[in-house]
Design an enzyme around this catalytic site. Structure first.
Site, PDB file in Angstrom:
ATOM      1  N   GLU A  45      -7.894  18.976   4.025  1.00 29.72           N
ATOM      2  CA  GLU A  45      -8.233  20.407   4.153  1.00 29.72           C
ATOM      3  C   GLU A  45      -8.180  20.726   5.640  1.00 29.72           C
ATOM      4  OE1 GLU A  45      -8.648  22.410   1.754  1.00 29.72           O
ATOM      5  OE2 GLU A  45      -8.926  21.029   0.084  1.00 29.72           O
ATOM      6  N   CYS A 105     -12.178  27.830   8.906  1.00 28.85           N
ATOM      7  CA  CYS A 105     -10.775  27.488   8.630  1.00 28.85           C
ATOM      8  C   CYS A 105     -10.058  28.647   7.966  1.00 28.85           C
ATOM      9  CB  CYS A 105     -10.711  26.242   7.770  1.00 28.85           C
ATOM     10  SG  CYS A 105     -11.745  26.374   6.331  1.00 28.85           S
TER      11      CYS A 105
HETATM   12  P1  NAD Z   1     -10.995  17.424  14.262  1.00 28.14           P
HETATM   13  O1  NAD Z   1      -9.755  17.259  13.473  1.00 28.14           O
HETATM   14  O2  NAD Z   1     -10.949  17.228  15.720  1.00 28.14           O
HETATM   15  O3  NAD Z   1     -12.131  16.407  13.732  1.00 28.14           O
HETATM   16  C1  NAD Z   1     -12.480  16.319  12.396  1.00 28.14           C
HETATM   17  C2  NAD Z   1     -13.116  14.974  12.121  1.00 28.14           C
HETATM   18  O4  NAD Z   1     -12.153  13.946  12.288  1.00 28.14           O
HETATM   19  C3  NAD Z   1     -14.289  14.612  13.027  1.00 28.14           C
HETATM   20  O5  NAD Z   1     -15.294  14.029  12.250  1.00 28.14           O
HETATM   21  C4  NAD Z   1     -13.678  13.578  13.968  1.00 28.14           C
HETATM   22  O6  NAD Z   1     -14.602  12.659  14.479  1.00 28.14           O
HETATM   23  C5  NAD Z   1     -12.695  12.882  13.051  1.00 28.14           C
HETATM   24  N1  NAD Z   1     -11.623  12.170  13.749  1.00 28.14           N
HETATM   25  C6  NAD Z   1     -11.115  12.411  14.983  1.00 28.14           C
HETATM   26  N2  NAD Z   1     -10.104  11.544  15.241  1.00 28.14           N
HETATM   27  C7  NAD Z   1      -9.986  10.743  14.164  1.00 28.14           C
HETATM   28  C8  NAD Z   1      -9.112   9.651  13.828  1.00 28.14           C
HETATM   29  N3  NAD Z   1      -8.169   9.223  14.668  1.00 28.14           N
HETATM   30  N4  NAD Z   1      -9.249   9.064  12.615  1.00 28.14           N
HETATM   31  C9  NAD Z   1     -10.192   9.514  11.745  1.00 28.14           C
HETATM   32  N5  NAD Z   1     -11.052  10.517  12.011  1.00 28.14           N
HETATM   33  C10 NAD Z   1     -10.942  11.136  13.210  1.00 28.14           C
HETATM   34  O7  NAD Z   1     -11.520  18.845  13.859  1.00 28.14           O
HETATM   35  P2  NAD Z   1     -12.657  19.719  14.582  1.00 28.14           P
HETATM   36  O8  NAD Z   1     -12.136  20.180  15.876  1.00 28.14           O
HETATM   37  O9  NAD Z   1     -13.949  18.991  14.522  1.00 28.14           O
HETATM   38  O10 NAD Z   1     -12.723  20.948  13.536  1.00 28.14           O
HETATM   39  C11 NAD Z   1     -11.868  22.027  13.595  1.00 28.14           C
HETATM   40  C12 NAD Z   1     -10.699  21.917  12.649  1.00 28.14           C
HETATM   41  O11 NAD Z   1     -11.130  21.731  11.297  1.00 28.14           O
HETATM   42  C13 NAD Z   1      -9.910  23.203  12.638  1.00 28.14           C
HETATM   43  O12 NAD Z   1      -8.521  22.960  12.660  1.00 28.14           O
HETATM   44  C14 NAD Z   1     -10.309  23.854  11.316  1.00 28.14           C
HETATM   45  O13 NAD Z   1      -9.442  24.789  10.820  1.00 28.14           O
HETATM   46  C15 NAD Z   1     -10.461  22.667  10.445  1.00 28.14           C
HETATM   47  N6  NAD Z   1     -11.287  23.008   9.270  1.00 28.14           N
HETATM   48  C16 NAD Z   1     -10.686  23.105   8.042  1.00 28.14           C
HETATM   49  C17 NAD Z   1     -11.422  23.460   6.920  1.00 28.14           C
HETATM   50  C18 NAD Z   1     -10.786  23.533   5.550  1.00 28.14           C
HETATM   51  O14 NAD Z   1     -11.492  23.428   4.571  1.00 28.14           O
HETATM   52  N7  NAD Z   1      -9.497  23.726   5.434  1.00 28.14           N
HETATM   53  C19 NAD Z   1     -12.768  23.733   7.036  1.00 28.14           C
HETATM   54  C20 NAD Z   1     -13.350  23.644   8.288  1.00 28.14           C
HETATM   55  C21 NAD Z   1     -12.593  23.264   9.392  1.00 28.14           C
END
Ligand code: NAD
Length: 487
Positions: free
Chosen positions: A247, A281
């Protein structure tokens, strides 16, 4: 400072290492969080695997799993004010939204509680007279759930709820930004009476996330976050060949036709981009507006944007609080600067607010002269609206679909036939018509393209945490005929 703990195998501990969590409203540290080491992640996955195989969980009836989820739902509802307070404190999300949203999170657990004993197999009308063949729906196994910082309680409920309903066990990695509500949720979960190890809650950044999602004992990875991290997740899953649901973000079009109810469209646009300080999002971050009403609409929207009450996130009167991290604010500033150089024009907002905390004001940018500007193609994840305009319906659809994302969309029109044409034409997982930002446990949620794949919410989400086992039972007492011919 308050110390939060991780939750592994039914026990709480401080973790080998800790880090400070910052209060986004002041920028100052306010709590210590456990940072999961590689050994902690391994412990959590092993606990989840043991729980998955244990008779306490594996032989529990689906009805009983549902009852435990129902208890969890009640506990979440009871503790919603405290959870809301913590989410607001640790992520800066305004209390007005966290208190309403977390009370509703309980409904997601309630929905999946009810679904637990309705996940059915099937009997097949097989084309062989001496065989009975049926399908068992079995839990997929150990689930690694990884969530971002915004709306963590909500985004984890749409993973934990269906996964436990299906009989899986879960290791949830909360975001390293604002993990307090998830660590507190673990305490609430612990009171519901599930066997130990069924849910484990840890936190930490990329290292913990990568260790978890590539772990050989993980069977499914449920990820919410940005597309760049999603690419890492998919690469990580090459190690364990786990299935994935992603997502991701969006750059959702919010289309307003000249025949729309303008006041309603204005309010929905305010909700679509400024609510949750734009850190959503599904934010309707691309306004696609008919040229016939563009000037009037933008003038009224600008007034509304400037009237938004910016303030402390824990004040019920606040409508826009700080961004969760300084990094987010710096990114927004850089994107706006680049877009201006490309010809986009800031109508209101556009620069950081003075003072403490990570505040950024509601911002509107007209991109009519720069339709390919960075602010049109990139997700901000902040209260920044980019505007494009159209002359014809075909043009509106073309602009709406001119994106690598495909999560949500909004259409404002009073023409029924036009609404149907747009619903059919828009490439996105959600189309809201004359409304925006409405969700329910009953409705699936998700996108395609850079917005990911898989759906959360609804019945299908629970089925996605199952795999099908085909069972063949021979009913004949005669000896098996010719062993060299496949039957
Ligand atoms: P992010 O992708 O930076 O981080 C998300 C998660 O991934 C965190 O818990 C982080 O620690 C983890 N992570 C980071 N690197 C990783 C790796 N190499 N392997 C595994 N896990 C790893 O996202 P963010 O900046 O925290 O959140 C914002 C993003 O989330 C935006 O793009 C937003 O649109 C998206 N989002 C989507 C939805 C949806 O339902 N579609 C909902 C909310 C947020």
């Amino acid at each position: 400072m308050q110390q939060f703990q991780q939750y592994i195998d039914g026990a709480f501990d401080d973790g080998a290492a800790q880090f400070d969590s910052l209060d986004p409203a002041t920028g100052a540290p306010w709590a210590r969080m456990p940072e999961a080491s590689v050994a902690d992640v391994n412990r959590a996955v092993e606990a989840a695997e043991r729980a998955f195989l244990s008779s306490d969980w594996a032989l529990m009836t689906a009805t009983q799993r549902g009852k435990l989820l129902l208890k969890l739902a009640d506990l979440v509802a009871e503790n919603a004010p405290r959870l809301a307070e913590l989410e607001t404190r640790d992520t800066g999300k305004i209390i007005r939204e966290t208190s309403a949203q977390i009370a509703y999170v309980a409904e997601y657990y309630r929905y999946y509680a009810g679904l637990a004993d309705k996940i059915e197999g099937a009997h097949l009308p097989i084309d062989k007279p001496d065989m009975e063949v049926w399908l068992r729906r079995e839990p997929v196994g150990v689930v690694a759930a990884v969530v971002p910082w915004n709306s963590q309680l909500f985004l984890s409920a749409v993973k934990i709820g269906p996964a436990l309903a299906a009989g899986c066990t879960v290791v949830l990695k909360a975001s390293e930004d604002g993990p307090a509500p998830m660590l507190e949720f673990a305490r609430i979960f612990d009171q519901a009476g599930f066997p130990k190890g069924v849910l484990n809650v840890i936190t930490g950044g990329a290292e913990a996330g990568a260790t978890l999602t590539s772990h050989p004992k993980v069977d499914h990875v449920a990820f919410t976050g940005g597309p760049e991290t999603a690419r890492h997740i998919v690469r990580n899953s090459a190690e364990n060949l786990a299935s994935t649901s992603l997502e991701l973000g969006g750059k959702s079009p919010f289309i307003v036709f000249e025949d729309a109810d303008i006041e309603s469209a204005l309010n929905a646009q305010v909700s679509g981009i400024f609510a949750a300080t734009g850190q959503s999002c599904v934010a309707g971050s691309r306004l696609v507006i008919s040229n016939t009403i563009k000037d009037e609409f933008l003038e009224r929207l600008k007034v509304k944007a400037q009237e938004v009450v910016i303030g402390a996130p824990d004040d019920m009167a606040t409508e826009v609080g700080p961004l969760c991290t300084l990094r987010q604010r710096e990114r927004a500033i850089a994107l706006i600067k680049a877009s201006e150089q490309q010809g986009a024009k800031v109508i209101t907002g556009g620069s950081a607010l003075e003072g403490d905390g990570f505040y950024f004001p509601p911002t509107i940018i007209d991109c009519s002269d720069a339709p390919e500007a960075d602010c049109i193609t990139n997700e901000f994840f902040g209260p920044v609206l980019s505007v494009l305009s159209f002359d014809t319906e075909d043009e509106a659809l073309e602009i709406a679909n001119n994106t690598a994302f495909g999560l949500a969309s909004g259409v404002f029109t009073n023409s029924l036939t036009r609404a149907h044409r747009m619903i059919r034409g828009i490439r996105a997982g959600i189309v809201w018509v004359n409304t925006y930002r409405a969700v329910s446990p009953i409705a699936p949620f998700g996108g395609h393209g850079l917005s990911g794949h898989g759906r959360e919410g609804g019945i299908q989400a629970a089925l996605d945490y199952t795999k099908v086992k085909a069972v063949w039972l021979r009913t004949s007492d005669d000896p098996i005929p010719d062993p060299f011919v496949m039957r």
